[in-house]
Design a protein around this motif. Structure first.
Motif, PDB file in Angstrom:
ATOM      1  N   UNK A 261       1.082  -1.012  -0.162  1.00 26.93           N
ATOM      2  CA  UNK A 261       0.418  -0.061   0.243  1.00 26.93           C
ATOM      3  C   UNK A 261       0.438   1.267  -0.064  1.00 26.93           C
ATOM      4  N   UNK A 262       2.258   1.080   1.028  1.00 22.91           N
ATOM      5  CA  UNK A 262       2.791   2.295   0.833  1.00 22.91           C
ATOM      6  C   UNK A 262       3.239   2.739  -0.656  1.00 22.91           C
ATOM      7  N   UNK A 263       3.400   1.359  -1.556  1.00 22.36           N
ATOM      8  CA  UNK A 263       4.805   1.761  -2.222  1.00 22.36           C
ATOM      9  C   UNK A 263       3.702   2.184  -4.001  1.00 22.36           C
ATOM     10  N   UNK A 264       2.448   1.776  -3.739  1.00 24.09           N
ATOM     11  CA  UNK A 264       1.471   2.029  -4.716  1.00 24.09           C
ATOM     12  C   UNK A 264       0.029   2.742  -5.088  1.00 24.09           C
ATOM     13  N   UNK A 265      -0.196   3.520  -5.606  1.00 16.41           N
ATOM     14  CA  UNK A 265      -0.976   4.483  -4.985  1.00 16.41           C
ATOM     15  C   UNK A 265      -2.868   3.450  -5.889  1.00 16.41           C
ATOM     16  N   UNK A 266      -2.973   2.238  -4.694  1.00 18.13           N
ATOM     17  CA  UNK A 266      -3.626   1.671  -4.616  1.00 18.13           C
ATOM     18  C   UNK A 266      -4.439   2.065  -2.962  1.00 18.13           C
ATOM     19  N   UNK A 267      -5.425   1.066  -3.372  1.00 16.94           N
ATOM     20  CA  UNK A 267      -6.133   1.473  -1.488  1.00 16.94           C
ATOM     21  C   UNK A 267      -5.523  -0.045  -0.546  1.00 16.94           C
ATOM     22  N   UNK A 268      -5.997   0.470   1.068  1.00 16.51           N
ATOM     23  CA  UNK A 268      -5.812  -0.879   2.019  1.00 16.51           C
ATOM     24  C   UNK A 268      -5.976  -2.310   1.310  1.00 16.51           C
ATOM     25  N   UNK A 269      -7.432  -2.673   0.861  1.00 24.17           N
ATOM     26  CA  UNK A 269      -7.898  -3.874   0.537  1.00 24.17           C
ATOM     27  C   UNK A 269      -7.596  -4.138  -0.468  1.00 24.17           C
ATOM     28  N   UNK A 270      -6.320  -3.837  -2.031  1.00 25.79           N
ATOM     29  CA  UNK A 270      -6.258  -4.135  -2.791  1.00 25.79           C
ATOM     30  C   UNK A 270      -4.552  -4.067  -2.339  1.00 25.79           C
ATOM     31  N   UNK A 271      -4.440  -4.130  -1.727  1.00 21.29           N
ATOM     32  CA  UNK A 271      -3.051  -4.126  -0.827  1.00 21.29           C
ATOM     33  C   UNK A 271      -3.009  -4.954  -0.469  1.00 21.29           C
ATOM     34  N   UNK A 272      -4.556  -5.519   0.705  1.00 26.31           N
ATOM     35  CA  UNK A 272      -4.360  -7.117   0.883  1.00 26.31           C
ATOM     36  C   UNK A 272      -4.371  -8.057  -0.479  1.00 26.31           C
ATOM     37  N   UNK A 273      -5.317  -7.885  -0.712  1.00 21.62           N
ATOM     38  CA  UNK A 273      -4.993  -8.755  -2.436  1.00 21.62           C
ATOM     39  C   UNK A 273      -3.890  -9.873  -3.154  1.00 21.62           C
TER      40      UNK A 273
ATOM     41  N   UNK B  50       5.493 -22.734  -8.792  1.00 21.71           N
ATOM     42  CA  UNK B  50       4.022 -22.757  -8.926  1.00 21.71           C
ATOM     43  C   UNK B  50       3.393 -21.696  -9.453  1.00 21.71           C
ATOM     44  N   UNK B  51       3.126 -21.682 -10.633  1.00 23.24           N
ATOM     45  CA  UNK B  51       2.540 -20.505 -11.190  1.00 23.24           C
ATOM     46  C   UNK B  51       1.705 -19.548 -10.563  1.00 23.24           C
ATOM     47  N   UNK B  52       0.932 -18.778  -9.752  1.00 21.06           N
ATOM     48  CA  UNK B  52       0.227 -17.617  -9.141  1.00 21.06           C
ATOM     49  C   UNK B  52      -0.513 -16.826 -10.045  1.00 21.06           C
ATOM     50  N   UNK B  53      -1.053 -17.075 -10.965  1.00 23.10           N
ATOM     51  CA  UNK B  53      -2.093 -15.547 -11.641  1.00 23.10           C
ATOM     52  C   UNK B  53      -2.886 -15.123 -10.746  1.00 23.10           C
ATOM     53  N   UNK B  54      -2.707 -13.652 -10.913  1.00 21.40           N
ATOM     54  CA  UNK B  54      -3.430 -12.804  -9.845  1.00 21.40           C
ATOM     55  C   UNK B  54      -4.517 -12.329 -11.895  1.00 21.40           C
ATOM     56  N   UNK B  55      -5.983 -12.393 -11.229  1.00 20.56           N
ATOM     57  CA  UNK B  55      -6.555 -12.053 -11.878  1.00 20.56           C
ATOM     58  C   UNK B  55      -8.015 -10.765 -11.133  1.00 20.56           C
ATOM     59  N   UNK B  56      -7.513  -9.322 -11.895  1.00 17.29           N
ATOM     60  CA  UNK B  56      -8.060  -8.518 -11.393  1.00 17.29           C
ATOM     61  C   UNK B  56      -8.806  -7.429 -13.100  1.00 17.29           C
ATOM     62  N   UNK B  57     -10.423  -7.356 -12.574  1.00 15.98           N
ATOM     63  CA  UNK B  57     -10.615  -6.185 -13.180  1.00 15.98           C
ATOM     64  C   UNK B  57      -9.957  -4.310 -13.255  1.00 15.98           C
ATOM     65  N   UNK B  58      -8.858  -4.252 -12.096  1.00 17.10           N
ATOM     66  CA  UNK B  58      -9.216  -3.179 -11.715  1.00 17.10           C
ATOM     67  C   UNK B  58      -7.501  -2.707 -12.316  1.00 17.10           C
ATOM     68  N   UNK B  59      -7.775  -1.386 -13.318  1.00 17.37           N
ATOM     69  CA  UNK B  59      -6.408  -1.572 -14.135  1.00 17.37           C
ATOM     70  C   UNK B  59      -5.343  -1.145 -12.530  1.00 17.37           C
ATOM     71  N   UNK B  60      -5.750  -0.121 -11.969  1.00 16.35           N
ATOM     72  CA  UNK B  60      -4.471   0.703 -10.528  1.00 16.35           C
ATOM     73  C   UNK B  60      -3.250  -0.848 -10.243  1.00 16.35           C
ATOM     74  N   UNK B  61      -4.890  -1.952 -10.188  1.00 16.52           N
ATOM     75  CA  UNK B  61      -4.562  -2.750  -9.113  1.00 16.52           C
ATOM     76  C   UNK B  61      -3.334  -3.272  -9.785  1.00 16.52           C
TER      77      UNK B  61
ATOM     78  N   UNK C 102     -10.321  -6.937 -18.795  1.00 14.88           N
ATOM     79  CA  UNK C 102     -10.812  -5.303 -19.027  1.00 14.88           C
ATOM     80  C   UNK C 102     -11.886  -4.336 -18.036  1.00 14.88           C
ATOM     81  N   UNK C 103     -10.874  -3.709 -17.631  1.00 14.56           N
ATOM     82  CA  UNK C 103     -12.583  -2.762 -16.505  1.00 14.56           C
ATOM     83  C   UNK C 103     -12.440  -1.673 -15.812  1.00 14.56           C
ATOM     84  N   UNK C 104     -12.513  -1.227 -15.016  1.00 13.67           N
ATOM     85  CA  UNK C 104     -12.147  -0.052 -13.868  1.00 13.67           C
ATOM     86  C   UNK C 104     -10.335   0.245 -13.618  1.00 13.67           C
TER      87      UNK C 104
END
Length: 142
Positions: free
Chosen positions: A87-99, A113-124, A139-141
């Motif tokens: 959260x301190x390093x990036x312009x995202x909220x706390x919940x996004x940082x937890x994810x 093993x590959x861990x893929x992070x699926x999100x529609x939030x471009x900042x996240x 593709x999202x917000x």
């Protein structure tokens, strides 16, 4: 995960990805439940969803996906410290940082093993990529 239960532009894309046979497990932060509840409450208040639809979605969520695992948020643990760092390093909220921190923790645990992070939030998505995660962008917000 909200896109699985509340139809939005990216819902079909998320569903296709999660139904992919190559996806072995779906892991989410324990925050997903409260986030979904907040979204559902807002939709009912805005009259974009009936209370009956809200009940149906809650039941669907409780049934979950067969391969869904919630990752707990240990108080004061490494996951919290990681989320604070993210959260301190990036312009995202706390919940996004937890994810993101949850995915990073999982990636360390599953060495190799590959861990893929699926999100529609471009900042996240940008923050997750900068942290070294493989990101699947729906593709999202913002």
């Amino acid at each position: 995960m909200a896109k699985l239960h509340v139809r939005e532009a990216e819902t079909a894309q998320v569903l296709r990805r999660l139904r992919d046979e190559d996806v072995m497990q779906v892991c989410v932060s324990v925050l997903v439940g409260p986030e979904l509840s907040g979204l559902l409450g807002r939709k009912v208040r805005e009259r974009a969803m009936t209370e009956e639809e809200q009940r149906r979605v809650r039941q669907e969520w409780r049934g979950g996906l067969p391969r869904l695992h919630e990752i707990p948020l240990a108080r004061g643990g490494d996951l919290v410290a990681e989320a604070e760092r993210v959260a301190n390093r990036h312009p995202i909220g706390g919940a996004d940082a937890v994810h993101i921190a949850t995915a990073l923790s999982l990636q360390r645990t599953l060495r190799g093993q590959t861990v893929q992070f699926l999100t529609a939030d471009m900042k996240q998505a940008g923050a997750a990529e900068q942290e070294g995660l493989e990101v699947i962008r729906c593709h999202g917000r913002g």
